[in-house]
Motif scaffolding. Structure first.
Motif, PDB file in Angstrom:
ATOM      1  N   TYR A  76       0.831  -1.208   0.000  1.00  0.00           N
ATOM      2  CA  TYR A  76       0.000   0.000   0.000  1.00  0.00           C
ATOM      3  C   TYR A  76       0.868   1.262   0.000  1.00  0.00           C
ATOM      4  N   LEU A  77       1.898   1.260   0.846  1.00  0.00           N
ATOM      5  CA  LEU A  77       2.774   2.446   0.921  1.00  0.00           C
ATOM      6  C   LEU A  77       3.477   2.683  -0.410  1.00  0.00           C
ATOM      7  N   ILE A  78       3.917   1.614  -1.052  1.00  0.00           N
ATOM      8  CA  ILE A  78       4.669   1.755  -2.303  1.00  0.00           C
ATOM      9  C   ILE A  78       3.764   2.194  -3.457  1.00  0.00           C
ATOM     10  N   TYR A  79       2.619   1.525  -3.600  1.00  0.00           N
ATOM     11  CA  TYR A  79       1.798   1.747  -4.794  1.00  0.00           C
ATOM     12  C   TYR A  79       0.694   2.785  -4.628  1.00  0.00           C
ATOM     13  N   VAL A  80       0.403   3.177  -3.382  1.00  0.00           N
ATOM     14  CA  VAL A  80      -0.656   4.158  -3.180  1.00  0.00           C
ATOM     15  C   VAL A  80      -0.108   5.412  -2.481  1.00  0.00           C
TER      16      VAL A  80
END
Lengths: 212, 10
Positions: A76-80
């Motif tokens: 989530y942190l990487i892609y959003v």
């Protein structure tokens, strides 16, 4: 539960938390392969389906939930959340070259031809190579931040400790799982080059570790 | 249900 197994699990947990904290504190996922993190999320999801069917111990259930939760939080942190800092151009490893053969191997070589067992075997095989996009990315850019190397070291150490755990279990419990041992060996070997660089170059240059 | 011993590991 023996000392190698416990320290292996804790090393794995440390790796996962180091990566989450690194991304969270720096508000950036630069240098981190999102593809590897998606693969790890798939690994945990397919392996821990037994959470739905059986209870082994409080330790087992809570660790599985923590691993799955952290894996999805990282994705989530990487892609959003920090998508703007994600270095997609350098994260160009073709994951289908891993997932397809690993899926085929899981169908061919498993303990039991049932959906749960094939998915468990798939997760074991996939985990052994899931770090390749990350290592590929580092070799492409030629460098990794120190904190990223700590993450990789803990992640590699975890499977090496599991190898010692399996030797222990073989001698004291007569337990032998060739699928896990074979995949664990492959996984550990993939880190050997990195271990060498971490130990030899990590001390001299604290800022960055270069990979060939 | 009966779970294989190896599923105890993470």
């Amino acid at each position: 539960m023996n000392v190698f197994r416990l320290t292996g699990d804790l090393s794995h947990l440390a790796a996962i938390i180091i990566l989450l904290l690194k991304i969270w504190k720096s508000r950036s996922c630069a240098g981190i392969s999102g593809k590897s993190q998606i693969l790890f999320a798939v690994v945990f999801t397919t392996r821990y389906l037994d959470l739905l069917t059986s209870f082994i111990s409080l330790y087992n259930t809570s660790m599985k939930l923590i691993y799955i939760g952290c894996a999805y939080a990282t994705v989530y942190l990487i892609y959003v959340k920090f998508r703007a800092t994600y270095d997609g151009n350098h994260d160009s490893f073709r994951v289908e070259f891993l997932v397809v053969p690993v899926g085929g191997l899981a169908v061919l070589i498993n303990h039991n031809f049932s959906l749960m067992e094939i998915l468990w075997t798939f997760s074991i095989y996939l985990e052994s190579v899931a770090i390749l996009p990350q290592l590929f990315m580092i070799s492409k850019t030629g460098e990794a931040e120190t904190i990223t190397t700590h993450y990789l070291f803990c992640l590699g150490l975890y499977r090496a400790l599991y190898l010692l755990n399996w030797i222990w279990r073989y001698y004291f419990e007569g337990f032998l799982d060739m699928i896990a041992i074979f995949a664990g060996l492959v996984q550990t070997v993939l880190y050997c080059d990195f271990f060498y660089l971490y130990v030899t170059k990590g001390g001299k240059d604290r800022k960055k570790v270069m990979l060939p | 249900s009966q779970v294989p011993l190896r599923h105890d590991e993470l």
